[in-house]
Design a protein around this motif. Structure first.
Motif, PDB file in Angstrom:
ATOM      1  N   GLU A   1       0.810  -1.215   0.000  1.00 30.26           N
ATOM      2  CA  GLU A   1       0.000   0.000   0.000  1.00 30.26           C
ATOM      3  C   GLU A   1       0.846   1.269   0.000  1.00 30.26           C
ATOM      4  O   GLU A   1       0.313   2.373  -0.110  1.00 30.26           O
ATOM      5  N   ALA A   2       2.152   1.131   0.135  1.00 29.10           N
ATOM      6  CA  ALA A   2       3.016   2.288   0.338  1.00 29.10           C
ATOM      7  C   ALA A   2       3.424   2.960  -0.967  1.00 29.10           C
ATOM      8  O   ALA A   2       3.509   2.324  -2.017  1.00 29.10           O
ATOM      9  N   ARG A   3       3.711   4.258  -0.865  1.00 33.85           N
ATOM     10  CA  ARG A   3       4.440   4.977  -1.894  1.00 33.85           C
ATOM     11  C   ARG A   3       5.916   4.944  -1.492  1.00 33.85           C
ATOM     12  O   ARG A   3       6.265   5.390  -0.396  1.00 33.85           O
ATOM     13  N   LEU A   4       6.760   4.428  -2.350  1.00 29.57           N
ATOM     14  CA  LEU A   4       8.160   4.228  -2.004  1.00 29.57           C
ATOM     15  C   LEU A   4       9.036   5.329  -2.610  1.00 29.57           C
ATOM     16  O   LEU A   4       8.921   5.655  -3.785  1.00 29.57           O
ATOM     17  N   HIS A   5       9.909   5.867  -1.777  1.00 26.29           N
ATOM     18  CA  HIS A   5      10.910   6.848  -2.204  1.00 26.29           C
ATOM     19  C   HIS A   5      12.256   6.303  -1.748  1.00 26.29           C
ATOM     20  O   HIS A   5      12.469   6.091  -0.550  1.00 26.29           O
ATOM     21  N   ALA A   6      13.173   6.081  -2.687  1.00 28.70           N
ATOM     22  CA  ALA A   6      14.403   5.363  -2.349  1.00 28.70           C
ATOM     23  C   ALA A   6      15.646   6.087  -2.862  1.00 28.70           C
ATOM     24  O   ALA A   6      15.603   6.786  -3.889  1.00 28.70           O
ATOM     25  N   ARG A   7      16.744   5.885  -2.122  1.00 29.49           N
ATOM     26  CA  ARG A   7      18.042   6.405  -2.512  1.00 29.49           C
ATOM     27  C   ARG A   7      19.091   5.319  -2.266  1.00 29.49           C
ATOM     28  O   ARG A   7      19.093   4.690  -1.206  1.00 29.49           O
ATOM     29  N   ARG A   8      19.967   5.126  -3.239  1.00 31.08           N
ATOM     30  CA  ARG A   8      21.058   4.166  -3.107  1.00 31.08           C
ATOM     31  C   ARG A   8      22.212   4.836  -2.362  1.00 31.08           C
ATOM     32  O   ARG A   8      22.632   5.940  -2.726  1.00 31.08           O
ATOM     33  N   LEU A   9      22.736   4.156  -1.328  1.00 34.14           N
ATOM     34  CA  LEU A   9      23.737   4.745  -0.446  1.00 34.14           C
ATOM     35  C   LEU A   9      24.852   3.745  -0.141  1.00 34.14           C
ATOM     36  O   LEU A   9      24.749   2.567  -0.439  1.00 34.14           O
ATOM     37  N   THR A  10      25.903   4.245   0.480  1.00 34.40           N
ATOM     38  CA  THR A  10      26.951   3.471   1.154  1.00 34.40           C
ATOM     39  C   THR A  10      27.879   2.733   0.189  1.00 34.40           C
ATOM     40  O   THR A  10      27.550   1.675  -0.334  1.00 34.40           O
ATOM     41  N   LEU A  11      29.044   3.334  -0.013  1.00 41.68           N
ATOM     42  CA  LEU A  11      30.087   2.681  -0.787  1.00 41.68           C
ATOM     43  C   LEU A  11      30.422   1.339  -0.145  1.00 41.68           C
ATOM     44  O   LEU A  11      30.521   1.238   1.080  1.00 41.68           O
ATOM     45  N   ALA A  12      30.565   0.297  -0.957  1.00 40.81           N
ATOM     46  CA  ALA A  12      30.847  -1.047  -0.442  1.00 40.81           C
ATOM     47  C   ALA A  12      31.909  -0.979   0.648  1.00 40.81           C
ATOM     48  O   ALA A  12      33.030  -0.513   0.389  1.00 40.81           O
ATOM     49  N   PRO A  13      31.585  -1.399   1.875  1.00 37.91           N
ATOM     50  CA  PRO A  13      32.537  -1.240   2.982  1.00 37.91           C
ATOM     51  C   PRO A  13      33.930  -1.808   2.711  1.00 37.91           C
ATOM     52  O   PRO A  13      34.918  -1.160   3.093  1.00 37.91           O
ATOM     53  N   PRO A  14      34.079  -2.983   2.061  1.00 40.05           N
ATOM     54  CA  PRO A  14      35.446  -3.450   1.805  1.00 40.05           C
ATOM     55  C   PRO A  14      36.255  -2.485   0.943  1.00 40.05           C
ATOM     56  O   PRO A  14      37.477  -2.400   1.075  1.00 40.05           O
ATOM     57  N   VAL A  15      35.571  -1.753   0.031  1.00 39.04           N
ATOM     58  CA  VAL A  15      36.246  -0.746  -0.781  1.00 39.04           C
ATOM     59  C   VAL A  15      36.541   0.491   0.057  1.00 39.04           C
ATOM     60  O   VAL A  15      37.661   1.020   0.058  1.00 39.04           O
ATOM     61  N   ALA A  16      35.529   0.962   0.783  1.00 38.10           N
ATOM     62  CA  ALA A  16      35.678   2.190   1.572  1.00 38.10           C
ATOM     63  C   ALA A  16      36.784   2.063   2.617  1.00 38.10           C
ATOM     64  O   ALA A  16      37.529   3.020   2.869  1.00 38.10           O
ATOM     65  N   ARG A  17      36.907   0.890   3.242  1.00 36.28           N
ATOM     66  CA  ARG A  17      37.914   0.721   4.293  1.00 36.28           C
ATOM     67  C   ARG A  17      39.336   0.784   3.756  1.00 36.28           C
ATOM     68  O   ARG A  17      40.277   1.018   4.519  1.00 36.28           O
TER      69      ARG A  17
ATOM     70  N   ALA B   1      34.052  11.320  -1.694  1.00 38.32           N
ATOM     71  CA  ALA B   1      34.101  11.541  -3.142  1.00 38.32           C
ATOM     72  C   ALA B   1      33.948  10.230  -3.902  1.00 38.32           C
ATOM     73  O   ALA B   1      33.258  10.164  -4.925  1.00 38.32           O
ATOM     74  N   ALA B   2      34.574   9.172  -3.393  1.00 39.65           N
ATOM     75  CA  ALA B   2      34.461   7.868  -4.053  1.00 39.65           C
ATOM     76  C   ALA B   2      33.030   7.358  -4.020  1.00 39.65           C
ATOM     77  O   ALA B   2      32.553   6.755  -4.999  1.00 39.65           O
ATOM     78  N   SER B   3      32.326   7.612  -2.938  1.00 43.43           N
ATOM     79  CA  SER B   3      30.933   7.172  -2.855  1.00 43.43           C
ATOM     80  C   SER B   3      30.076   7.861  -3.913  1.00 43.43           C
ATOM     81  O   SER B   3      29.173   7.252  -4.494  1.00 43.43           O
ATOM     82  N   LEU B   4      30.377   9.136  -4.187  1.00 44.82           N
ATOM     83  CA  LEU B   4      29.630   9.868  -5.215  1.00 44.82           C
ATOM     84  C   LEU B   4      29.972   9.363  -6.608  1.00 44.82           C
ATOM     85  O   LEU B   4      29.089   9.210  -7.459  1.00 44.82           O
ATOM     86  N   LEU B   5      31.242   9.093  -6.842  1.00 43.31           N
ATOM     87  CA  LEU B   5      31.696   8.726  -8.179  1.00 43.31           C
ATOM     88  C   LEU B   5      31.399   7.268  -8.529  1.00 43.31           C
ATOM     89  O   LEU B   5      31.135   6.940  -9.687  1.00 43.31           O
TER      90      LEU B   5
END
Length: 232
Positions: free
Chosen positions: A187-203, A212-216
């Motif tokens: 029944e919901a209206r869904l609003h979504a955003r993709r987030l979080t650079l893969a932790p093994p990469v980010a670490r 900046a890497a998360s944006l790119l």
């Protein structure tokens, strides 16, 4: 006979290395965890502002799977009032830590969310951050979603932050695809955003480069923040 899902979750967490988890998710010691938290907070505030909420004052908010209380502390920083916040946590030791960390007016309930007496329609938002991915039983996932949906007032919503990919190193979690969220909250209206650079990469990155890497590297984002709104 299969183990009931809440007990199965407890068993899965008991197998985990708590010291390794503390380091992996420490905002103080782990720059990747801090970046993910800040990115998620910005996205959460943006979703709610777009929803028409100028502030969080006097809005009843509840988090299921509140852990040691970090997300509830973030809600306080965003302007929520302690007396309007509730946290539910299955694991007793985590509920104890949350109770010690949070102001006394914040209500902390230890136990299974599906048996917790929360008044239907009483919450403006119910948060479930990396909870659905820990529920491996499809039937319990559906029951859990129905429970959270009942608690939400018309015009409010369920805020889900969870994996969009499986973790090949952790069989105790399972991704939550967008199609499944639509089925869980039909029944919901869904609003979504993709987030979080893969932790093994980010670490592996120097702290100043993670944002900046998360944006790119958008295809390498591993989580989705979804605001499932209940019609008025």
């Amino acid at each position: 006979m299969s183990t009931p899902e809440p007990r199965a979750v407890e068993n899965r967490y008991a197998r985990r290395d708590s010291n390794a988890d503390a380091q992996r998710y420490s905002l103080y010691a782990n720059a990747a965890a801090l970046q993910a938290q800040q990115e998620r907070l910005r996205a959460m505030a943006a979703l709610w502002r777009a929803h028409g909420w100028d502030n969080l004052v006097d809005r009843p908010l509840l988090e299921v799977g509140c852990g040691s209380g970090g997300n509830l502390l973030d809600l306080l920083r965003l302007g929520a009032l302690p007396g309007q916040l509730t946290g539910i946590e299955l694991l007793p030791e985590r509920a104890t830590v949350a109770r010690a960390a949070l102001p006394e007016p914040v209500r902390i309930v230890q136990g299974d969310a599906c048996t917790t007496p929360i008044t239907d329609g009483s919450q403006q938002a119910v948060l479930a951050f990396t909870v659905f991915s820990s529920l491996l039983d499809p039937g319990y996932r559906q029951q859990f979603a129905r429970t959270l949906w009942r608690w939400v007032a018309p015009g409010g919503g369920v805020l889900v932050y969870d994996f969009v990919v499986n973790n090949p190193h952790n069989a105790d979690v399972r991704k939550v695809p967008a199609d499944e969220l639509r089925a869980l909250f039909p029944e919901a209206r869904l609003h979504a955003r993709r987030l979080t650079l893969a932790p093994p990469v980010a670490r592996r990155l120097p702290a100043p480069l993670i944002g900046a890497a998360s944006l790119l590297l958008h295809p390498l984002r591993t989580h989705r923040l979804t605001w499932a709104v209940k019609p008025r």
